[in-house]
Design a protein around this motif. Sequence first.
Motif, mmCIF file in Angstrom:
data_model
loop_
_atom_site.group_PDB
_atom_site.id
_atom_site.type_symbol
_atom_site.label_atom_id
_atom_site.label_comp_id
_atom_site.label_asym_id
_atom_site.label_seq_id
_atom_site.Cartn_x
_atom_site.Cartn_y
_atom_site.Cartn_z
ATOM 1 N N ARG A 71 -3.991 21.149 -7.331
ATOM 2 C CA ARG A 71 -4.276 21.435 -5.927
ATOM 3 C C ARG A 71 -3.133 22.168 -5.244
ATOM 4 N N ASP A 72 -1.895 21.799 -5.608
ATOM 5 C CA ASP A 72 -0.717 22.360 -4.948
ATOM 6 C C ASP A 72 -0.589 23.871 -5.133
ATOM 7 N N GLU A 73 -1.208 24.369 -6.187
ATOM 8 C CA GLU A 73 -1.047 25.797 -6.484
ATOM 9 C C GLU A 73 -2.174 26.627 -5.882
ATOM 10 N N LEU A 74 -3.030 25.995 -5.101
ATOM 11 C CA LEU A 74 -4.167 26.693 -4.500
ATOM 12 C C LEU A 74 -4.157 26.512 -2.986
ATOM 13 N N THR A 75 -4.731 27.468 -2.274
ATOM 14 C CA THR A 75 -4.983 27.255 -0.853
ATOM 15 C C THR A 75 -6.262 26.411 -0.724
ATOM 16 N N GLN A 76 -6.478 25.883 0.489
ATOM 17 C CA GLN A 76 -7.705 25.105 0.687
ATOM 18 C C GLN A 76 -8.934 25.975 0.435
ATOM 19 N N ARG A 77 -8.859 27.228 0.833
ATOM 20 C CA ARG A 77 -10.001 28.121 0.596
ATOM 21 C C ARG A 77 -10.257 28.302 -0.899
ATOM 22 N N GLN A 78 -9.175 28.436 -1.649
ATOM 23 C CA GLN A 78 -9.342 28.593 -3.097
ATOM 24 C C GLN A 78 -9.935 27.342 -3.740
ATOM 25 N N VAL A 79 -9.502 26.165 -3.245
ATOM 26 C CA VAL A 79 -10.085 24.919 -3.749
ATOM 27 C C VAL A 79 -11.585 24.917 -3.495
ATOM 28 N N ASN A 80 -11.971 25.219 -2.260
ATOM 29 C CA ASN A 80 -13.393 25.253 -1.927
ATOM 30 C C ASN A 80 -14.146 26.229 -2.830
ATOM 31 N N ASP A 81 -13.527 27.403 -3.072
ATOM 32 C CA ASP A 81 -14.187 28.412 -3.901
ATOM 33 C C ASP A 81 -14.414 27.908 -5.324
ATOM 34 N N VAL A 82 -13.406 27.236 -5.880
ATOM 35 C CA VAL A 82 -13.570 26.702 -7.241
ATOM 36 C C VAL A 82 -14.726 25.703 -7.278
ATOM 37 N N LEU A 83 -14.741 24.788 -6.310
ATOM 38 C CA LEU A 83 -15.785 23.764 -6.294
ATOM 39 C C LEU A 83 -17.166 24.412 -6.185
ATOM 40 N N ILE A 84 -17.275 25.379 -5.285
ATOM 41 C CA ILE A 84 -18.580 26.000 -5.028
ATOM 42 C C ILE A 84 -19.020 26.852 -6.221
ATOM 43 N N HIS A 85 -18.121 27.692 -6.719
ATOM 44 C CA HIS A 85 -18.536 28.624 -7.768
ATOM 45 C C HIS A 85 -18.782 27.922 -9.093
ATOM 46 N N GLU A 86 -17.884 27.038 -9.469
ATOM 47 C CA GLU A 86 -18.081 26.334 -10.737
ATOM 48 C C GLU A 86 -19.269 25.377 -10.645
ATOM 49 N N GLY A 87 -19.452 24.804 -9.460
ATOM 50 C CA GLY A 87 -20.612 23.935 -9.268
ATOM 51 C C GLY A 87 -21.919 24.700 -9.395
#
Lengths: 241, 241
Positions: free
Chosen positions: A52-68
């Motif tokens: 998590r520390d290496e990502l912005t909150q937007r990037q976290v959201n993007d990973v969750l959404i796209h991989e999901g």
Amino acid sequence: VSVAIVGAGPGDPGLITVRGLELVEAADVIVYDRLVAPELVAKASGAALHARDELTQRQVNDVLIHEGRRGLAVVRLKGGDPFVFGRGGEEAAALAAAGVPFEVVPGLSTLTALPALAGIPLTHRGTSAQVTVVTGTSGDSGELDFARLAATPGTLVIFMGLRRLARIASNLILNGRPADEPAAAISKVSLPDQQVVVATLGSIADAADGLESPTIVIVGRVAALGLLDAAPVRHSMMIRS
Amino acid sequence: VSVAIVGAGPGDPGLITVRGLELVEAADVIVYDRLVAPELVAKASGAALHARDELTQRQVNDVLIHEGRRGLAVVRLKGGDPFVFGRGGEEAAALAAAGVPFEVVPGLSTLTALPALAGIPLTHRGTSAQVTVVTGTSGDSGELDFARLAATPGTLVIFMGLRRLARIASNLILNGRPADEPAAAISKVSLPDQQVVVATLGSIADAADGLESPTIVIVGRVAALGLLDAAPVRHSMMIRS
């Protein structure tokens, strides 16, 4: 449902839920908080790991959404409980806005784990029937209302208040809270290097000097109930595989 | 340590901790609360089982102390978390007074599990940074202080307040809390027959009519954040053995 927001608990890997561990073990993708036990992350054998520390909150959201959306088993592994000062609401809202179904698996919040592990009940018959919880870091929700906090009966729990503890304690006293009221500071709850300091509201800031984050502070008579010696902290509680 | 006070979580057997389940599976003696999932009690194959409801508190303490002194693996399996409105402090104090070493394994309190399972975060950036928790049943700690509760900012959580909900809501409104403030009532959190009702403080008592205990009530803007549909309740989440 292929995305799960999972609370990992306060730190000890044995304090994740049975359901949470199942999801971690079956995950294709994990986004994990810094404070999550490495032993838990290691349980996700073969999963793609994102700190998590290496990502912005937007990037976290993007990973969750796209991989999901790709149908992968995605686990957002968060310290404590996702929704208790954990910002899980923001990630849940992002997933909901994107139309990605998700599951939330609650985790042990330090709020509830700490009393059991440090021997300090938040409520106790005849001692305290009420708990108020605040975060000690100032955020966009503004400064703490010390007059109201000082007047609120029962137990007061302060998350993430270590750095500003001297200021918080003196403001509570200035607003009428007794300086000799019991107070405790507990750092690294449930971990092998957990430390517990019991003092008074007037002396807790000095007593807690040198503790490391994360530290939680409890103000109220329950802090002096004396169950501490009888409820030993468990060390190195590993998960059996 | 042969006695463990273990929190079983809010009801769903998958929401016990990994450590808690380990202790249940290895137990010689179990004293279990009525609200603990039968699937969990069934995991204690071969253990002597004592239903809490059939014992007085003194008898419970005696079982824990005497069987613990014999060196048996004793588990006191409690609903939710042992120390959050759970009276775990009383049993811990009895064991401490008797000189019997014990371990406390925290459990998911409905307080923290409910937001994740019902889609209602207790805190949310810009919406609420503070949580106050009270119990709705009157006890030896006296009547609720409605003037102070109504004036307290942030989210208000009421445990076991179903029976007196109309009285609690009207007293909060009489003391200045807005009648149109969002409120939610959630019964049987995490169980297959969980029910969630979202209304306003002025209408929550009528809206919650017919819900079954245990029911928890949340008052505050977080109750209307709209994450509810996106965080489906998981049903019949069984433990894999």
